[in-house]
Design a protein around this motif. Structure first.
Motif, short mmCIF file in Angstrom:
data_model
loop_
_atom_site.label_atom_id
_atom_site.label_comp_id
_atom_site.label_asym_id
_atom_site.label_seq_id
_atom_site.Cartn_x
_atom_site.Cartn_y
_atom_site.Cartn_z
N SER A 266 0.82 -1.20 0.00
CA SER A 266 0.00 0.00 0.00
C SER A 266 0.86 1.26 0.00
CB SER A 266 -0.91 0.01 1.23
OG SER A 266 -0.13 0.20 2.40
N GLY A 267 0.28 2.35 -0.48
CA GLY A 267 0.97 3.62 -0.43
C GLY A 267 1.27 4.03 1.00
N THR A 268 0.39 3.67 1.93
CA THR A 268 0.61 3.98 3.34
C THR A 268 1.87 3.30 3.86
OG1 THR A 268 -1.76 4.24 3.72
CG2 THR A 268 -0.38 3.81 5.66
N THR A 269 2.06 2.03 3.46
CA THR A 269 3.25 1.29 3.90
C THR A 269 4.52 1.95 3.37
OG1 THR A 269 2.03 -0.79 3.99
CG2 THR A 269 4.43 -0.94 3.81
N LEU A 270 4.51 2.31 2.09
CA LEU A 270 5.68 2.96 1.51
C LEU A 270 5.96 4.30 2.21
CD1 LEU A 270 5.02 2.32 -2.29
CD2 LEU A 270 6.66 1.15 -0.82
N MET A 271 4.91 5.05 2.52
CA MET A 271 5.09 6.34 3.16
C MET A 271 5.62 6.20 4.57
SD MET A 271 2.32 9.46 3.18
CE MET A 271 2.34 9.57 1.40
N GLU A 272 5.13 5.20 5.30
CA GLU A 272 5.64 4.96 6.65
C GLU A 272 7.11 4.58 6.62
OE1 GLU A 272 4.13 5.10 9.83
OE2 GLU A 272 2.65 6.26 8.72
N THR A 273 7.48 3.73 5.67
CA THR A 273 8.88 3.30 5.56
C THR A 273 9.78 4.50 5.26
OG1 THR A 273 8.18 1.14 4.73
CG2 THR A 273 10.46 1.77 4.35
N PHE B 289 17.23 6.85 0.61
CA PHE B 289 16.52 5.88 1.44
C PHE B 289 15.82 4.87 0.53
CE2 PHE B 289 16.52 9.90 3.81
CZ PHE B 289 17.22 9.51 4.94
N TYR B 290 15.65 3.67 1.04
CA TYR B 290 15.15 2.59 0.20
C TYR B 290 13.70 2.28 0.52
CZ TYR B 290 19.94 2.27 -0.97
OH TYR B 290 21.17 2.59 -1.40
N LEU B 291 12.95 2.07 -0.52
CA LEU B 291 11.57 1.61 -0.40
C LEU B 291 11.48 0.21 -1.00
CD1 LEU B 291 9.66 4.87 -1.39
CD2 LEU B 291 10.42 4.11 0.87
#
Length: 505
Positions: free
Chosen positions: A32-39, A219-221
Motif C-alpha cells: 500500500s501507499g501507506t506502507t511505503l510512506m511509513e517506511t 533511502f530505500y523503499l
C-alpha cells in the motif's frame, strides 16, 4: 547487459519512471501507499534525529500531495520518539489533500491533542521568529511542470530568506526544481540536504540541480527492481567494489597487449606526458609513446619509464600525413590498444594524419582532445572499438543542437547507440554511454576535474585499463571512480559517505 549487478542501488529515474514504479509496486505487487510512506518517513526521521538530537525545533512547510504526507509522517515519528517540537504549516490550506496526506494530518492532530509538541499555523506571517534547528520542505514533489505560483513561491522565498543556520531538508526533491532537467521553475528551495526516496531523480544532476539539492541522502523503499525503469545508473565511489576488476597481470610485460599513445606537439608536450604517466600507473605492461622526433629530447628526460618511438626527423615537432605510414608500421609491431589526441594540436595536416590512422587501426582506441575533430571524417573499421572523451564544448562541435547538460544526456545515449561507440562525456555530470545500451552518470561533483591536465590524466587511465580489460565501458567507469578518489585527496575533499540503506527502528 548492465555492468552493475545490483542496479536498484544506483538507478536514476525520470519523474514519470518514479511515479510508474510507485504505481506498479502498489497496484501489482500489493504494497500500500501507506506502507511505503511509513517506511520512507521513518527512515528520514531517524536521519534527522541523528543530525539534530532530541528536543529539536522543526518547521514543516507542506503542500497537498504525498510529498506533504511524507513530511507529516516524519513529524509524527520525531515528535513521538525524539520529543521534537514540530510546527506545521499547510501552505495552501487543508482542503483537497491527497488521501495519505489527509490521513497523516489527522494522526498528527490527534497526537497534538494528547500532549505531543505539535503546533499548527495557517500563514507564513504566523511563523514564530525563533531559531529553527531544521526546516523541512514538503511542499511540491516530482510532479512540478510549470513555474511556481502563489502561495508556494512566497513559501520558497521565505525559506531561502529566513533559513539562517537552520538545516534545510527537502523531501524527495527541492520545491521548484524540475525533476527531469534540473532547471529552476521560477524559484526553488536551496536545500542543505535532499532526502530522496526510492530512486534518485535525474534533476539532481543537471543544470541547477547540482547546486540546490545539497547532500543527497538515499533511502530505500520496497520497490521490486523490475518495476523501476531508469534512464541512467549513478556512479559513486563505493561502486568500485561492485565491479569486476580491470587489472590483469600477464606472464610478461607484453602478454596482455601494449598501449600506444599518439600525442603531443610543440608547446603541448605536457598533455602527452600526463596521459603517458597516468597510463603507466594504471598497471598496463608497457606504454609506447609515438612522437615527432623533434620532441624526443623533452620526453627522454621526463618519461624514463615510457618507451619512446620517434617518427620523422629532428626538425619535426608535430604530426603530419608524412608520418602516417611510419606510424602504421609501429602500430602493427605488437598487439595493443591506442590513445590518440592529448596535445596533438589542430593543424589541418595533423587532423588529416589522425583521420588516416583511425580509419586503419582495427584495435581498441581512446580518442581524446584534438583527435576528436577527426572522427567525423574518419571511417571506423568494423573490427575497431572506440571510446571518445569529449568535454561539453567538443560535444557541441560534434552536434551544435546540444544546448545544455540535460540535452547532452540525450546526445550521449543516441550517439553511443547509433555508432556503437563508448562515449565518456566530460562535464558536470560526466556521462558514460556504452555500446551495450546502459548509460552511467557521475553521482559526485565532477567540477573538481575542470582543471588543466585532468582530461589528459583521465584519458591515459581509461586507455591503460582498456588495454588490460578489453572492456570499454568497464574501463571508463573504473577510470572515473579512481580519478575522483585521487582528485578528492589532492583537493582535501571529504570522502563520500557510502550509499547504504538506513536501518529502521
Amino acid at each position: 547487459m548492465s555492468l552493475i549487478q545490483n542496479p536498484y542501488l544506483y538507478k536514476i529515474c525520470s519523474a514519470s519512471q518514479s511515479r510508474e514504479g510507485d504505481r506498479l509496486t502498489i497496484e501489482e505487487f500489493g504494497l500500500s501507499g501507506t506502507t511505503l510512506m511509513e517506511t520512507a518517513g521513518l527512515q528520514a526521521a531517524q536521519w534527522i534525529s541523528r543530525k539534530t538530537g532530541e528536543r529539536a525545533k522543526g518547521l514543516y512547510l507542506c503542500g497537498k500531495g504525498n510529498n506533504a504526507g511524507d513530511a507529516l509522517v516524519i513529524a509524527r515519528y520525531l515528535a513521538m520518539h525524539y520529543r521534537h517540537h514540530c510546527t506545521i504549516l499547510m501552505v495552501s490550506g487543508e482542503e483537497d489533500l491527497s488521501a495519505d496526506a489527509d490521513k497523516n494530518l489527522a494522526l498528527l492532530k490527534t497526537l497534538s491533542k494528547q500532549g505531543l509538541e505539535v503546533r499548527f499555523i495557517e500563514k507564513l506571517t504566523e511563523i514564530p521568529d525563533i531559531k529553527w534547528d531544521y526546516i523541512l520542505d514538503g511542499m511540491l514533489g516530482t510532479g512540478l511542470a510549470s513555474e511556481l505560483r502563489s502561495p508556494y513561491d512566497q513559501a520558497v522565498n521565505w525559506i531561502n530568506s529566513n533559513r539562517q543556520e537552520s538545516l534545510v531538508c527537502a523531501i524527495d526533491i527541492p520545491t521548484g526544481l524540475h525533476a527531469d532537467h534540473g532547471r529552476i521553475m521560477g524559484d526553488a528551495v536551496r536545500a542543505d540536504v535532499t532526502l530522496s526516496f526510492g530512486a534518485r531523480k535525474l534533476g539532481f544532476y543537471f543544470n541547477s540541480g547540482v547546486d540546490i539539492t545539497g547532500k543527497i541522502v538515499q533511502f530505500y523503499l520496497s520497490f521490486p527492481t523490475q518495476y523501476l525503469e531508469s534512464t541512467a545508473t549513478v556512479l559513486l565511489p563505493e561502486l568500485e567494489w561492485e565491479l569486476p576488476s580491470v587489472i590483469r597481470r600477464g606472464e610478461h610485460k607484453y602478454s596482455e597487449g601494449v598501449l600506444y599513445i599518439i600525442a603531443g606537439s610543440e608547446g603541448l608536450t605536457g598533455a602527452a606526458m600526463m596521459s603517458a604517466k597516468s597510463a603507466w600507473k594504471s598497471g598496463v605492461g608497457a606504454v609506447f609513446l609515438i612522437s615527432p622526433k623533434g620532441l624526443l629530447p623533452i620526453y627522454e628526460s621526463a618519461l624514463p619509464e615510457i618507451i619512446k618511438m620517434p617518427v620523422g626527423n629532428s626538425d619535426d615537432t608535430f604530426f603530419s600525413t608524412a608520418h602516417t605510414e611510419d606510424v602504421k608500421e609501429l602500430l602493427n609491431q605488437r598487439n595493443g590498444s591506442l590513445l590518440i589526441g592529448p596535445g596533438l594540436g589542430r593543424r589541418q595536416e595533423t587532423l588529416n594524419f589522425a583521420r588516416d590512422i583511425l580509419s586503419k587501426f582495427q584495435g581498441s582506441a581512446v580518442i581524446d582532445a584534438d583527435a576528436l575533430l577527426s572522427i567525423q571524417q574518419a571511417k571506423k573499421p568494423a573490427e575497431a572499438s572506440w571510446i571518445i572523451t569529449p568535454h561539453p564544448g567538443e560535444v557541441r562541435q560534434l552536434d551544435r543542437e546540444v544546448s545544455d547538460d540535460f540535452a547532452r544526456l540525450a546526445w550521449v545515449q543516441k550517439f553511443s547507440s547509433d555508432h556503437g561507440i563508448t562515449v565518456v562525456s566530460k562535464g558536470s555530470p560526466t556521462l558514460v554511454g556504452t555500446r551495450e545500451g546502459p548509460l552511467y552518470l557521475t553521482g559526485y561533483d565532477t567540477r573538481i576535474f575542470s582543471r588543466a591536465g585532468f582530461g589528459d590524466v583521465l584519458s591515459g587511465k581509461i586507455a591503460g585499463f582498456l588495454t588490460m580489460s578489453k572492456d570499454p565501458g568497464l574501463s571508463s567507469i573504473h577510470a572515473l571512480l579512481e580519478g575522483y578518489r585521487k582528485a578528492s585527496d589532492k583537493m582535501g575533499n571529504e570522502p563520500e559517505v557510502p550509499l547504504e540503506p538506513q536501518h529502521l527502528l
